[in-house]
Write a protein that holds these residues in place. Structure first.
Motif, PDB file in Angstrom:
ATOM      1  N   ARG A   1      64.784 -18.906  39.113  1.00 22.56           N
ATOM      2  CA  ARG A   1      65.812 -18.023  39.917  1.00 22.56           C
ATOM      3  C   ARG A   1      65.559 -16.602  39.140  1.00 22.56           C
ATOM      4  N   ASN A   2      65.963 -16.651  38.030  1.00 22.10           N
ATOM      5  CA  ASN A   2      65.537 -15.929  37.313  1.00 22.10           C
ATOM      6  C   ASN A   2      64.269 -14.564  37.658  1.00 22.10           C
ATOM      7  N   THR A   3      63.561 -15.375  37.688  1.00 25.82           N
ATOM      8  CA  THR A   3      61.957 -14.581  38.019  1.00 25.82           C
ATOM      9  C   THR A   3      62.491 -13.764  39.770  1.00 25.82           C
ATOM     10  N   SER A   4      62.562 -15.199  40.793  1.00 27.35           N
ATOM     11  CA  SER A   4      63.375 -14.343  42.173  1.00 27.35           C
ATOM     12  C   SER A   4      64.156 -13.489  42.021  1.00 27.35           C
ATOM     13  N   PHE A   5      64.698 -13.744  41.287  1.00 27.99           N
ATOM     14  CA  PHE A   5      65.921 -12.245  41.182  1.00 27.99           C
ATOM     15  C   PHE A   5      65.359 -10.937  40.900  1.00 27.99           C
ATOM     16  N   THR A   6      64.191 -11.254  39.831  1.00 23.69           N
ATOM     17  CA  THR A   6      63.633  -9.337  39.610  1.00 23.69           C
ATOM     18  C   THR A   6      63.728  -8.691  41.052  1.00 23.69           C
ATOM     19  N   PHE A   7      62.860  -8.386  41.924  1.00 24.25           N
ATOM     20  CA  PHE A   7      63.415  -8.778  43.088  1.00 24.25           C
ATOM     21  C   PHE A   7      63.747  -8.123  44.358  1.00 24.25           C
ATOM     22  N   LYS A   8      65.681  -8.765  43.682  1.00 27.28           N
ATOM     23  CA  LYS A   8      66.179  -8.121  44.702  1.00 27.28           C
ATOM     24  C   LYS A   8      66.484  -6.734  44.907  1.00 27.28           C
ATOM     25  N   GLY A   9      66.897  -6.337  46.618  1.00 24.38           N
ATOM     26  CA  GLY A   9      66.992  -5.111  46.073  1.00 24.38           C
ATOM     27  C   GLY A   9      65.596  -4.028  46.342  1.00 24.38           C
ATOM     28  N   LYS A  10      64.579  -4.620  45.659  1.00 18.06           N
ATOM     29  CA  LYS A  10      63.150  -3.489  46.255  1.00 18.06           C
ATOM     30  C   LYS A  10      62.427  -4.279  47.106  1.00 18.06           C
ATOM     31  N   PRO A  11      61.574  -2.808  47.931  1.00 16.54           N
ATOM     32  CA  PRO A  11      60.371  -3.245  48.636  1.00 16.54           C
ATOM     33  C   PRO A  11      59.552  -4.245  47.915  1.00 16.54           C
ATOM     34  N   VAL A  12      58.754  -5.504  48.553  1.00 14.22           N
ATOM     35  CA  VAL A  12      58.120  -5.796  47.964  1.00 14.22           C
ATOM     36  C   VAL A  12      56.925  -6.333  48.713  1.00 14.22           C
ATOM     37  N   ASP A  13      55.742  -5.905  47.724  1.00 13.88           N
ATOM     38  CA  ASP A  13      54.379  -5.728  48.331  1.00 13.88           C
ATOM     39  C   ASP A  13      54.126  -7.647  48.057  1.00 13.88           C
ATOM     40  N   VAL A  14      54.088  -8.401  49.012  1.00 18.11           N
ATOM     41  CA  VAL A  14      54.333 -10.058  49.144  1.00 18.11           C
ATOM     42  C   VAL A  14      52.544 -10.149  48.249  1.00 18.11           C
ATOM     43  N   PRO A  15      51.556  -9.762  48.580  1.00 17.25           N
ATOM     44  CA  PRO A  15      50.229 -10.634  48.428  1.00 17.25           C
ATOM     45  C   PRO A  15      50.335  -9.969  46.483  1.00 17.25           C
ATOM     46  N   GLN A  16      51.233  -8.439  46.435  1.00 18.71           N
ATOM     47  CA  GLN A  16      51.176  -8.417  44.987  1.00 18.71           C
ATOM     48  C   GLN A  16      51.929  -9.343  43.804  1.00 18.71           C
ATOM     49  N   ALA A  17      53.407  -9.221  44.852  1.00 16.30           N
ATOM     50  CA  ALA A  17      54.219 -10.181  43.821  1.00 16.30           C
ATOM     51  C   ALA A  17      53.811 -12.208  44.013  1.00 16.30           C
ATOM     52  N   ALA A  18      52.774 -12.108  44.717  1.00 17.62           N
ATOM     53  CA  ALA A  18      51.967 -13.336  44.488  1.00 17.62           C
ATOM     54  C   ALA A  18      50.927 -13.667  43.592  1.00 17.62           C
ATOM     55  N   ARG A  19      50.235 -12.589  43.617  1.00 19.44           N
ATOM     56  CA  ARG A  19      49.587 -12.657  42.365  1.00 19.44           C
ATOM     57  C   ARG A  19      50.083 -11.965  40.936  1.00 19.44           C
ATOM     58  N   SER A  20      50.547 -11.777  40.363  1.00 19.66           N
ATOM     59  CA  SER A  20      51.688 -11.201  39.810  1.00 19.66           C
ATOM     60  C   SER A  20      52.029 -12.548  39.495  1.00 19.66           C
ATOM     61  N   LEU A  21      52.623 -13.553  40.336  1.00 18.25           N
ATOM     62  CA  LEU A  21      53.609 -14.230  39.742  1.00 18.25           C
ATOM     63  C   LEU A  21      52.588 -15.347  39.706  1.00 18.25           C
ATOM     64  N   LYS A  22      51.041 -15.966  40.370  1.00 15.76           N
ATOM     65  CA  LYS A  22      50.603 -16.800  40.675  1.00 15.76           C
ATOM     66  C   LYS A  22      51.526 -17.992  40.937  1.00 15.76           C
ATOM     67  N   VAL A  23      51.710 -17.771  42.297  1.00 14.21           N
ATOM     68  CA  VAL A  23      51.556 -18.506  43.339  1.00 14.21           C
ATOM     69  C   VAL A  23      51.148 -17.982  44.508  1.00 14.21           C
ATOM     70  N   THR A  24      50.955 -19.645  45.453  1.00 15.66           N
ATOM     71  CA  THR A  24      50.550 -19.508  46.691  1.00 15.66           C
ATOM     72  C   THR A  24      51.112 -19.260  48.361  1.00 15.66           C
ATOM     73  N   HIS A  25      52.546 -18.737  47.893  1.00 13.33           N
ATOM     74  CA  HIS A  25      52.888 -18.692  48.734  1.00 13.33           C
ATOM     75  C   HIS A  25      54.518 -17.733  48.419  1.00 13.33           C
ATOM     76  N   VAL A  26      55.270 -17.405  49.519  1.00 18.85           N
ATOM     77  CA  VAL A  26      56.126 -16.763  49.386  1.00 18.85           C
ATOM     78  C   VAL A  26      57.746 -16.890  50.333  1.00 18.85           C
ATOM     79  N   LEU A  27      58.483 -17.574  50.363  1.00 21.54           N
ATOM     80  CA  LEU A  27      59.547 -17.496  51.988  1.00 21.54           C
ATOM     81  C   LEU A  27      60.463 -16.061  51.155  1.00 21.54           C
ATOM     82  N   GLU A  28      60.521 -15.204  52.061  1.00 23.91           N
ATOM     83  CA  GLU A  28      61.534 -14.457  52.834  1.00 23.91           C
ATOM     84  C   GLU A  28      62.507 -14.892  53.914  1.00 23.91           C
ATOM     85  N   GLY A  29      63.358 -13.889  53.347  1.00 23.76           N
ATOM     86  CA  GLY A  29      64.661 -14.119  54.805  1.00 23.76           C
ATOM     87  C   GLY A  29      65.536 -13.185  54.518  1.00 23.76           C
TER      88      GLY A  29
END
Length: 613
Positions: free
Chosen positions: A226-254
């Motif tokens: 959660r603490n990693t996810s919520f660092t993106f709260k209220g900010k515009p997110v470049d999903v591919p860049q976020a995925a690369r920086s977090l080393k994840v294969t997918h991102v869920l937004e909604g």
């Protein structure tokens, strides 16, 4: 004088003042030997030049960003090995910051903004770690055996553009972490609140947290905390860049929209390249919220083509409560508990009383109620006893022995009671953190507990973790400043005070008389040397909430830091006869009051306090 662009490394020993207090001669000898045998040879090997030594701090110039980062990695690895045989509290550890910037050269000395930013990056580095500016990361990424964790933008100097900071992780530790991960991984970004009402954010945040919790129960899936996810709260997110920086294969937004008795949730699953894998929209009655959460989690698992084991499906469907009204009210109470002012505490208790009336087996409702009552009891608020808090905490544990928050609440009851039983609270904190290492409430009160026991390194760890777990929480952000002050870490005091100030200002924009944020804001301004602003805000205390003893106390701590004895004592003296013995004991150990502790007026105040309690 000559100007040039160069790479500066700033290194500083963590907790040096405390180590010196314990053993001045031994610490100096160890530091001298460390520099001679470990630090300096590695600097020389990378063609670095040490141009300034300031006690435990060192400034080094390097010919390239790659040389500086490689040197820093080697130093930190060697330090870890060299100090491994010592107890954690006695180890020499560096924080290292590296910046590429414009400097002024005068003889053998170097100064200017490039040096200043390196020093502030060092203050942002984790203990035993390395922090670099984006321009350094861009120079070396892919060229050395390290990965770079995005720590976001930080204002390193008031009025200037923020610096984008990255933490450096050696490739070996990255590989070790990656080996533990399943092949499929995901980060759930905070769902946007589309209700058109800022007050409804507690609901969208709660939905996000529950989805993270549910997906974490799937063994074939790695989920960012959660603490990693919520660092993106209220900010515009470049999903591919976020995925690369977090080393994840997918991102869920909604997003979540709640109106009346209905809730609309949209969700989309995106892969690391930015491709849309799956999307869905639900429009349901609020009474169906639990079934809806189950559907979302199971739909994500299906879209990822993972197998959901029967026992995992059961764990996802197992809820703290089956009552949707109790669930929504609990989310509201929890949000008030974390970010609300002290005058909200009676409301939190009333909400939680309604929660447990709707569902007596809702353990988290009992736990939040216990925490609110315990705090009011310590402040001497009529009608709220520590015994009531103890019974609520005990009820939480009885209803769900595996709930971390229940054990954290009991630790808080112990610590806020008349005897301030900090040692007695430790087993409950240990149990809570064993059950849930990411429990915000456990880390928050563990910070208070270890600070009270003068275990400063542990207090820093817990308060900083709580700050990460909830990026809006002002209490851990304010308390950790006090710990950095206690160990004499001036760089971290400045950085942490600015973070606390930002969180408090955010709350005060929406609630100008937020007593908790106001007290910590005054203290932070004092730490940052903004004397006039601190005094102006302190004057508002008498207007906003003159009978709030906690507000008076926290503001007095700020005035104490400024050395303003009269202002501090004018705020403190009304506490006589209105606070608990446990709070009176805290006054004796609170280092924020040390600047005025020997003044006759403070001594007279303390004597009257002892008579009254």
């Amino acid at each position: 004088m000559q100007r040039k662009l160069t790479v500066i490394l700033s290194a500083d020993v963590v907790g040096y003042s405390v180590l010196m207090e314990r053993d001045e001669a031994g610490t100096l000898s160890r530091l001298k030997e460390n520099r001679k045998s470990l630090f300096d040879p590695r600097v020389a090997a990378q063609s670095g030049r040490t141009f300034k030594v300031m006690g435990d701090g060192v400034l080094v110039e390097f010919p390239s960003a790659g040389a500086a980062v490689s040197c820093a990695i080697e130093i930190q690895a060697a330090m870890e090995a060299a100090e491994a045989h010592r107890p954690d509290s006695e180890r020499l550890r560096y924080r290292i910051g590296i910046n590429l910037g414009d400097v002024i050269v005068e003889g053998d000395d170097i100064y200017g903004e490039g040096v200043n930013v390196a020093a502030r990056l060092q203050a942002l580095a984790p203990v035993g770690g390395i922090a670099v500016a984006r321009n350094v990361k861009d120079q070396v990424a892919g060229k050395i055996a390290a990965e770079f964790e995005d720590r976001g933008s930080h204002a390193v100097k008031e009025g200037e553009s923020p610096v984008h900071v990255f933490a450096v992780r050696p490739q070996a530790s990255v590989a070790a972490t990656a080996e533990k991960r399943p092949a499929v991984s995901i980060c759930v970004l905070p769902f946007a609140n589309m209700s058109g009402d800022q007050e409804q954010e507690y609901f969208s945040d709660g939905i996000t947290e529950d989805i993270i919790t549910d997906l974490s129960k799937v063994s074939a899936l790695w989920v960012a905390a959660r603490n990693t996810s919520f660092t993106f709260k209220g900010k515009p997110v470049d999903v591919p860049q976020a995925a690369r920086s977090l080393k994840v294969t997918h991102v869920l937004e909604g997003s979540v929209r709640k109106a009346g008795g209905r809730v609309r949730i949209t969700a989309q699953l995106i892969d690391a390249s930015g491709g849309h894998v799956w999307a869905e929209r639900w429009d349901r009655d609020l009474n169906d919220i639990f079934a809806l959460q189950d559907e979302i989690s199971e739909a994500v698992v299906k879209a990822l083509r993972l197998k959901l084991l029967p026992e995992e499906k059961k764990r996802i469907e197992r809820r703290d409560t089956s009552n949707p009204e109790a669930y929504e009210l609990f989310l509201l109470a929890r949000q008030f508990e974390r970010t609300g002012s002290e005058r909200m505490k009676p409301l939190i208790v009333r909400i939680c009383q309604k929660v447990v009336a709707l569902d007596p087996a809702f353990a988290r409702g009992w736990a939040v109620m216990a925490m609110a009552i315990a705090e009011m009891s310590q402040r001497g608020v009529a009608g709220y006893s520590i015994e009531d808090a103890r019974q609520a905490a005990q009820r939480a544990i009885e209803v769900d022995p595996l709930l971390a928050e229940g054990h954290a609440a009991m630790a808080e009851v112990m610590g806020r009671g008349p005897g301030m039983e900090l040692e007695a609270g430790k087993p409950f904190i240990e149990t809570a953190l064993t059950l849930d290492p990411n429990c915000y409430d456990a880390h928050l009160f563990a910070g208070y507990l270890t600070l009270g026991l003068k275990q400063h390194a542990e207090a820093i760890r817990h308060f900083e973790t709580a700050c990460d777990l909830d990026p809006d929480a002002y209490r851990p952000a304010g308390m950790v400043v006090q710990v950095y002050e206690a160990i004499g870490d001036d760089e971290r005091v400045q950085w942490a005070a600015r973070r606390c100030l930002e969180r408090c200002e955010k709350l005060l924009r929406f609630e100008p008389d937020h007593s908790g944020a106001l007290g910590f804001l005054v203290s932070s301004l004092a730490d940052l040397g903004e004397v006039e602003r601190a005094r102006e805000w302190a004057k508002r205390v008498a207007l906003f909430d003159p009978d709030n003893m906690r507000l008076r106390y926290n503001t007095a701590c700020g005035m104490s830091k400024l050395g303003d004895v009269d202002a501090a004592m004018d705020l403190l003296e009304p506490l006589v006869g209105k606070i608990s013995p446990g709070w009176a004991h805290w006054i004796d150990i609170d280092n924020s009051l040390d600047p005025i502790r020997d003044h006759p007026r403070f001594k007279a105040f303390r004597a009257k306090l002892a008579e009254a309690t």
